[in-house]
Write an enzyme that holds these catalytic residues in place. Structure first.
Site, PDB file in Angstrom:
ATOM      1  N   LYS A   1     111.105  -0.152  70.745  1.00 48.89           N
ATOM      2  CA  LYS A   1     111.809  -0.422  69.495  1.00 48.89           C
ATOM      3  C   LYS A   1     113.276  -0.685  69.788  1.00 48.89           C
ATOM      4  CE  LYS A   1     109.068   2.953  66.803  1.00 48.89           C
ATOM      5  NZ  LYS A   1     108.501   2.111  65.743  1.00 48.89           N
TER       6      LYS A   1
ATOM      7  N   ARG B   1      97.611   4.830  65.376  1.00 44.68           N
ATOM      8  CA  ARG B   1      96.199   4.596  65.041  1.00 44.68           C
ATOM      9  C   ARG B   1      95.293   4.902  66.216  1.00 44.68           C
ATOM     10  NH1 ARG B   1      97.449  -1.464  63.486  1.00 44.68           N
ATOM     11  NH2 ARG B   1      99.345  -0.341  62.904  1.00 44.68           N
TER      12      ARG B   1
END
Length: 461
Positions: free
Chosen positions: A239, A313
């Site tokens: 990020k 996830r």
């Protein structure tokens, strides 16, 4: 200033007069109180507090502006402002308290502050006497669950890594005499949790799966799964710096299910509760998992890694697969999963997904009842193909960037087959702008609604 609630009014308790807009003349106020209000331009503006003096220079009470409850929930939580706006001492509601249970809870929630890294809290307290009919134990139970979730999220990653999150889970389990087991490090591979291991193996603290079990074996099975990514760099798909500023909150799903678990266990709801938390840090090191890797999940589904920043996830998938193996009656996962959910609904309205229309309706009603808003989003089957892979069973990200929250939910759905009811909550876990019952910082989202639903579905007899 610290706040508390009390069951009974004392002789020193001061009154709070709720005032609707332009309803000042209808109140039985002390002499000159109405004149004082007019002199200060007080007309019952929503959320405004006006301290009313007595004839001796002390405090006679306080006027508090209220409004007709709206659908956003905030108008029903205005009493949170009382926690930050009243002087110290004991106070009680004079007259109609409206939604008394929410008023009392909003007061406690509004008085929350995260003081772990500051000096000692002030000794003086602002205390609200509970309106008639409000159960003190229930109000405290919910407030403690909310506070637990907020505290865990607000704690920075240097003090809330996988080790510390496990310790908090152990403390909660001990407090409620629940069983707890932790599968850690290389044991994850031996026990067939390969994706939890892959995501967390680059972290300094070993990845792990926390497993709490409480309640009678013959009761309905309720399983809560919470994403416990204690910090998310994005992995090798790193990020930008601005994107990491709030990543201590990426374990917000775990924090919220622990808060909800406290409410359920403390209320002694007749369920067999299981809490599963994959606790990891998505870090960068030579052994970090890579874009293009193929991971084999616990369920046997092979997953191509299209982006290492879609790690939540992956750890949820292994935990959901484990949960699903025992066919729970109700399986709920909570995760700070996608930025797409925020784009769609903003920070205050978490989406949830389920194929069960009856459960969705019950969630919506519960959310409305306790001013804990959520919004159902569709598990839109045609978008399954967006997760296709040429070399594996599925990709962990969609191919075109559209419908990111929906496709994340569809990914998770692949790992749930046996649960009678499954629902995924894509929460934000953070309050970016101060609200009446919430300061800026970590937030409990949807757990008050879910607790309310479970009390109705699994009543104590």
């Amino acid at each position: 200033m610290p706040v508390d609630i009390a069951a009974r009014k004392t002789s020193s308790s001061r009154p709070i007069w709720p005032v609707t807009k332009d309803g000042l003349d209808k109140l039985p106020l002390p002499e000159n109180a109405a004149a004082w209000a007019r002199a200060n331009g007080f007309t019952g503006q929503a959320g405004r507090i006006l301290i009313v003096p007595d004839n001796a220079g002390g405090i006679a009470g306080a006027l508090f502006g209220t409004e007709k409850p709206g659908t956003d929930g905030q108008s029903r939580l205005l009493a949170g402002k009382l926690a930050r706006g009243l002087p110290e001492g004991v106070w009680h509601i004079e007259g109609d308290a409206g939604d008394a249970e929410l008023l009392a809870l909003a007061f406690l929630m509004g008085g929350y502050s995260f003081d772990r890294y500051r000096g000692k809290a002030e000794a003086a307290q602002t205390v609200l006497v509970l309106p008639a009919g409000v159960e003190e134990a229930e109000t405290r139970r919910i407030s403690i669950g909310v506070t637990l979730a907020r505290d865990l999220i607000n704690t920075p990653a240097n003090d809330m890594g996988p080790d510390a999150l496990e310790e908090q889970a152990r403390l909660l389990a001990k407090a409620h005499k629940a069983q707890i087991a932790v599968t850690k490090g290389q044991q994850l591979l031996k026990q067939n949790f390969p994706m939890i291991h892959a995501v967390g193996r680059a972290g300094v603290e070993a990845p792990r799966l926390i497993d709490i079990i409480w309640g009678g074996k013959n009761h309905p099975k309720v399983t809560l799964v919470g994403k416990g990514v204690c910090f998310d760099t994005g992995g090798l798909d790193i990020k930008p710096a601005s994107g990491m500023l709030l990543m201590k909150k990426d374990m917000g799903g775990a924090a919220n299910v622990l808060g909800l678990a406290h409410m359920i266990m403390d209320a002694k709801l007749p369920v067999r509760l299981r809490v599963l938390i994959p606790a990891v840090e998505n870090a960068i090191a030579g052994n970090a998992f890579r874009p293009g890797d193929i991971l084999t999940s616990r369920k046997g589904i092979t997953v191509e890694i299209g982006n290492t920043d879609a790690e939540g996830r992956l750890v949820l998938a292994d935990a959901l697969a484990l949960a699903d193996e025992e066919t729970p009656d109700l399986l709920i996962d909570m995760a700070t999963l996608t930025g797409a959910a925020r784009v769609a609904l903003g920070p205050d309205l978490p989406p949830f997904y389920t194929d069960d229309d009856g459960f969705a309706d019950a969630v919506a009603k519960a959310a409305g009842a306790v001013a804990d808003p959520v919004w159902r989003m569709p598990l839109w089957g045609p978008y399954d193909k967006k997760l296709s892979s040429r070399i594996a069973d599925i990709n962990n990200v969609n191919s075109d960037g559209f419908a990111g929250s929906v496709t994340a939910a569809l990914f998770l759905k692949c790992f749930v087959e046996k649960a009678r009811v499954w629902s995924h909550f894509d929460i934000f876990g953070w309050t970016p702008v101060e609200k009446p019952a919430a300061p800026v910082g970590g937030e409990a989202q949807a757990i008050r609604a879910l607790y309310h639903l479970m009390k109705q579905r699994f009543p104590v007899t």
